[in-house]
Scaffold this motif. Structure first.
Motif, PDB file in Angstrom:
ATOM      1  N   ASP A  53     -16.937 112.665   9.609  1.00 56.36           N
ATOM      2  CA  ASP A  53     -15.401 112.777  10.010  1.00 56.36           C
ATOM      3  C   ASP A  53     -15.096 111.557  10.624  1.00 56.36           C
ATOM      4  OD1 ASP A  53     -16.330 115.218   9.211  1.00 56.36           O
ATOM      5  OD2 ASP A  53     -14.859 116.349  10.485  1.00 56.36           O
ATOM      6  N   LEU A  54     -15.746 110.986  11.602  1.00 56.32           N
ATOM      7  CA  LEU A  54     -15.383 109.932  12.348  1.00 56.32           C
ATOM      8  C   LEU A  54     -15.927 108.608  12.262  1.00 56.32           C
ATOM      9  CD1 LEU A  54     -16.545 111.657  16.088  1.00 56.32           C
ATOM     10  CD2 LEU A  54     -14.023 111.670  14.770  1.00 56.32           C
ATOM     11  N   GLY A  55     -16.546 108.594  11.097  1.00 52.98           N
ATOM     12  CA  GLY A  55     -16.846 107.365  10.355  1.00 52.98           C
ATOM     13  C   GLY A  55     -17.789 106.457  11.088  1.00 52.98           C
ATOM     14  N   PHE A  56     -17.875 104.853  10.788  1.00 52.42           N
ATOM     15  CA  PHE A  56     -18.615 103.930  11.398  1.00 52.42           C
ATOM     16  C   PHE A  56     -17.717 103.362  12.481  1.00 52.42           C
ATOM     17  CE2 PHE A  56     -20.770 104.350   7.282  1.00 52.42           C
ATOM     18  CZ  PHE A  56     -22.096 104.440   7.774  1.00 52.42           C
ATOM     19  N   TYR A  57     -17.642 103.898  13.542  1.00 55.38           N
ATOM     20  CA  TYR A  57     -16.501 103.552  14.471  1.00 55.38           C
ATOM     21  C   TYR A  57     -16.994 102.544  15.295  1.00 55.38           C
ATOM     22  CZ  TYR A  57     -19.453 106.930  17.142  1.00 55.38           C
ATOM     23  OH  TYR A  57     -20.412 107.646  17.871  1.00 55.38           O
ATOM     24  N   LEU A  66     -10.547 108.202  21.307  1.00 52.13           N
ATOM     25  CA  LEU A  66      -9.597 109.538  21.193  1.00 52.13           C
ATOM     26  C   LEU A  66     -10.034 110.493  20.127  1.00 52.13           C
ATOM     27  CD1 LEU A  66      -6.020 108.168  21.621  1.00 52.13           C
ATOM     28  CD2 LEU A  66      -7.156 109.586  23.427  1.00 52.13           C
ATOM     29  N   ALA A  67     -10.509 110.011  18.912  1.00 56.76           N
ATOM     30  CA  ALA A  67     -10.837 110.995  18.155  1.00 56.76           C
ATOM     31  C   ALA A  67     -12.223 111.834  18.562  1.00 56.76           C
ATOM     32  CB  ALA A  67     -11.225 110.277  16.853  1.00 56.76           C
ATOM     33  N   GLN A  68     -13.098 110.990  19.095  1.00 59.90           N
ATOM     34  CA  GLN A  68     -14.255 111.538  19.771  1.00 59.90           C
ATOM     35  C   GLN A  68     -14.005 112.690  20.603  1.00 59.90           C
ATOM     36  OE1 GLN A  68     -16.321 107.875  21.219  1.00 59.90           O
ATOM     37  NE2 GLN A  68     -17.966 108.535  19.714  1.00 59.90           N
ATOM     38  N   GLU A  69     -12.881 112.519  21.634  1.00 57.90           N
ATOM     39  CA  GLU A  69     -12.567 113.284  22.732  1.00 57.90           C
ATOM     40  C   GLU A  69     -12.100 114.691  22.106  1.00 57.90           C
ATOM     41  OE1 GLU A  69     -10.460 111.831  26.071  1.00 57.90           O
ATOM     42  OE2 GLU A  69     -12.151 110.381  26.367  1.00 57.90           O
ATOM     43  N   ALA A  72     -14.648 116.910  20.553  1.00 58.16           N
ATOM     44  CA  ALA A  72     -15.397 117.287  21.741  1.00 58.16           C
ATOM     45  C   ALA A  72     -14.645 118.615  22.351  1.00 58.16           C
ATOM     46  CB  ALA A  72     -15.861 116.360  22.764  1.00 58.16           C
ATOM     47  N   LYS A  73     -13.409 118.427  22.702  1.00 58.39           N
ATOM     48  CA  LYS A  73     -12.724 119.438  23.397  1.00 58.39           C
ATOM     49  C   LYS A  73     -12.456 120.654  22.407  1.00 58.39           C
ATOM     50  CE  LYS A  73      -9.575 116.361  24.519  1.00 58.39           C
ATOM     51  NZ  LYS A  73      -8.134 115.809  25.381  1.00 58.39           N
ATOM     52  N   ALA A  74     -12.621 120.389  21.068  1.00 53.81           N
ATOM     53  CA  ALA A  74     -12.034 121.269  20.034  1.00 53.81           C
ATOM     54  C   ALA A  74     -13.273 122.403  19.912  1.00 53.81           C
ATOM     55  CB  ALA A  74     -11.710 120.664  18.688  1.00 53.81           C
ATOM     56  N   LEU A  97     -16.268 102.659  28.336  1.00 53.43           N
ATOM     57  CA  LEU A  97     -15.917 103.502  29.530  1.00 53.43           C
ATOM     58  C   LEU A  97     -14.473 102.699  30.337  1.00 53.43           C
ATOM     59  CD1 LEU A  97     -16.043 105.813  31.134  1.00 53.43           C
ATOM     60  CD2 LEU A  97     -18.115 105.138  32.278  1.00 53.43           C
ATOM     61  N   ASP A  98     -14.814 101.370  30.439  1.00 53.23           N
ATOM     62  CA  ASP A  98     -13.775 100.702  31.085  1.00 53.23           C
ATOM     63  C   ASP A  98     -12.631 100.651  30.443  1.00 53.23           C
ATOM     64  OD1 ASP A  98     -15.809  99.737  32.884  1.00 53.23           O
ATOM     65  OD2 ASP A  98     -15.757  97.780  32.769  1.00 53.23           O
ATOM     66  N   ARG A  99     -12.401 100.837  29.137  1.00 50.90           N
ATOM     67  CA  ARG A  99     -11.053 100.899  28.398  1.00 50.90           C
ATOM     68  C   ARG A  99     -10.551 102.475  28.842  1.00 50.90           C
ATOM     69  NH1 ARG A  99     -10.707  97.017  23.184  1.00 50.90           N
ATOM     70  NH2 ARG A  99     -11.711  95.345  24.003  1.00 50.90           N
ATOM     71  N   LYS A 100     -11.480 103.327  28.581  1.00 49.02           N
ATOM     72  CA  LYS A 100     -11.256 104.656  28.802  1.00 49.02           C
ATOM     73  C   LYS A 100     -10.454 104.781  30.210  1.00 49.02           C
ATOM     74  CE  LYS A 100     -13.216 109.167  29.967  1.00 49.02           C
ATOM     75  NZ  LYS A 100     -12.264 110.131  29.127  1.00 49.02           N
ATOM     76  N   LEU A 101     -10.856 104.189  31.265  1.00 50.38           N
ATOM     77  CA  LEU A 101     -10.355 104.153  32.497  1.00 50.38           C
ATOM     78  C   LEU A 101      -8.898 103.816  32.633  1.00 50.38           C
ATOM     79  CD1 LEU A 101     -13.305 103.005  35.015  1.00 50.38           C
ATOM     80  CD2 LEU A 101     -12.538 105.207  34.678  1.00 50.38           C
ATOM     81  N   LYS A 102      -8.468 102.609  31.789  1.00 50.32           N
ATOM     82  CA  LYS A 102      -7.433 102.335  31.643  1.00 50.32           C
ATOM     83  C   LYS A 102      -6.245 103.174  30.907  1.00 50.32           C
ATOM     84  CE  LYS A 102      -9.078  97.686  32.565  1.00 50.32           C
ATOM     85  NZ  LYS A 102      -9.178  96.416  31.988  1.00 50.32           N
ATOM     86  N   ASN A 103      -6.829 104.197  30.313  1.00 47.03           N
ATOM     87  CA  ASN A 103      -5.982 104.810  29.232  1.00 47.03           C
ATOM     88  C   ASN A 103      -5.775 106.577  29.514  1.00 47.03           C
ATOM     89  OD1 ASN A 103      -4.689 105.809  27.115  1.00 47.03           O
ATOM     90  ND2 ASN A 103      -6.163 105.217  25.643  1.00 47.03           N
ATOM     91  N   PRO A 104      -4.992 106.859  30.466  1.00 49.50           N
ATOM     92  CA  PRO A 104      -4.700 108.366  30.594  1.00 49.50           C
ATOM     93  C   PRO A 104      -4.930 109.247  29.478  1.00 49.50           C
ATOM     94  CG  PRO A 104      -2.603 107.032  30.680  1.00 49.50           C
ATOM     95  CD  PRO A 104      -3.527 105.936  30.622  1.00 49.50           C
ATOM     96  N   LYS A 105      -4.340 108.859  28.388  1.00 49.82           N
ATOM     97  CA  LYS A 105      -4.615 109.682  27.072  1.00 49.82           C
ATOM     98  C   LYS A 105      -5.924 110.169  26.662  1.00 49.82           C
ATOM     99  CE  LYS A 105      -2.484 106.807  24.244  1.00 49.82           C
ATOM    100  NZ  LYS A 105      -1.944 106.141  23.060  1.00 49.82           N
TER     101      LYS A 105
END
Length: 368
Positions: A53-57, A66-69, A72-74, A97-105
């Motif tokens: 489903d998530l491919g060679f990301y 976002l697709a991973q999260e 995981a939540k589902a 992880l650094d990019r995640k910190l900057k992204n509230p989504k």
């Protein structure tokens, strides 16, 4: 108290190119480079492990993270435990992880585990060649934790236990004085306004010491692990190795005179169901394991892994672990995306989302 369990999937942030990997292994190297090269080594050997489903990301991309999260939540995963790589001020593989910190989504909770060992050619199975050495000293302990406090621990998504940020150490015995290091870390956290920390270590490399004796608050099983049993104090791992080498003709594999270690997953699960749970040690399980895509020789391979067997192990932990005694409610799953170790909850082309479905079914089915 199964309904309070918090499943934490261990997360490898390796799936994006970095300058160091370009220099060490060639331009554009990521974990996928080894994954796609894998081939079966014996009849019925499941290789290569290829994503569905998530491919060679590429983990630099917001869409991939976002697709991973969302997946995981589902399926009931509470959060990810990111491996953290720090070498006396130099970080590696920190970009996702650094990019995640900057992204509230990207709102899935997270914690961190410091993979505090030398950076070697482990990615292609040559562990004796050190590419980046890990040095330990109290001044670096101070600088390191000041950075963590200022960068990660005050994030609202960071996983906490009773209000305390949770931070793990992979190999505590490599420190000169781990008790002193933890004292320094706790002092810095208070000074930086973070408050108290909840510190743990991974029980790997044969280290099973009571976490409180080393200054930790708790420990985490790190699977795969062959435990001691009540009936036999000799480690099951040693007996398994003896069995493997005695039956080498049945394995029919020899690579440069180094033998792949092959073991049946169903037998391993039964061994896990006979072990003794310990106080202050959070449980862990693996869905599968096969690092032959990394290792040209001496790979460790579990055969006959299935979602159903994984589910029976998960069900056993949920119903038999002393959740009422252990204050932590974490259940670690190793891993979310260790593709080159043949060890992943993420959907693959063979099993699809079955491992995720089994995870969710057991968590929901055991809620009270």
């Amino acid at each position: 108290m199964p309904n309070k369990i918090k499943p934490i999937a261990i997360y490898l942030p390796q799936f994006h190119p970095i300058p160091e990997n370009d220099a060490w292994w060639g331009k554009g190297f990521t974990e996928w480079t080894n994954v796609v090269k894998a081939k079966p080594r014996f009849e019925g050997h499941y290789q290569p492990h290829l994503p569905a489903d998530l491919g060679f990301y590429d983990l630099r991309l917001e869409e991939a993270r976002l697709a991973q999260e969302q997946v995981a939540k589902a399926y009931g995963i509470h959060g990810f435990c990111y491996y953290h790589y720090w070498f006396n001020g130099k970080r590696l593989l920190h970009e996702p992880l650094d990019r995640k910190l900057k992204n509230p989504k990207e709102d899935l909770p997270f914690m961190m585990c410091w993979a505090n060992e030398n950076w070697t050619r482990r990615w292609d199975g040559e562990e004796n060649e050190v590419l980046m050495h890990q040095e330990y000293n109290f001044e670096d302990d101070k600088i390191h934790f000041e950075f963590l406090c200022k960068t990660y621990f005050d994030d609202e998504r960071y996983i906490k236990h009773e209000g305390k940020p949770v931070f793990l150490v992979y190999r505590p015995k490599l420190f000169k004085d781990i008790n002193k290091t933890l004292e320094i870390w706790r002092s810095i956290a208070r000074k930086e306004g973070i408050g108290e920390m909840h510190l743990g270590y991974m029980q790997s490399w044969g280290v099973t010491e009571d976490p409180l004796n080393m200054g930790f608050d708790f420990a985490v099983e790190f699977q795969p692990n062959f435990p001691k049993t009540k009936k036999n104090k000799k480690t099951v791992f040693k007996r398994v190795l003896a069995k493997i080498f005695k039956s080498i003709n049945l394995q029919k594999r020899e690579i440069e005179k180094e033998i792949d270690r092959v073991f049946d997953y169903s037998e391993f699960v039964e061994i896990q169901k006979r072990k003794i749970f310990k106080k202050n040690v959070s449980p862990c399980l693996i869905p599968m394991w096969d690092n032959s895509s990394r290792r040209k020789k001496n790979a460790f391979i579990f055969t006959n892994s299935t979602p159903e067997l994984y589910g029976s192990w998960l069900n056993y932990i949920i119903n038999n672990f002393p959740w009422n005694i252990n204050k932590e409610k974490f259940l670690f799953i190793n891993a979310w995306n260790e593709w080159a170790e043949g060890n992943h909850l993420e959907p693959c082309q063979k099993w699809g989302r079955k491992y995720l479905e089994i995870t969710k079914e057991n968590l929901i089915g055991n809620e009270k």
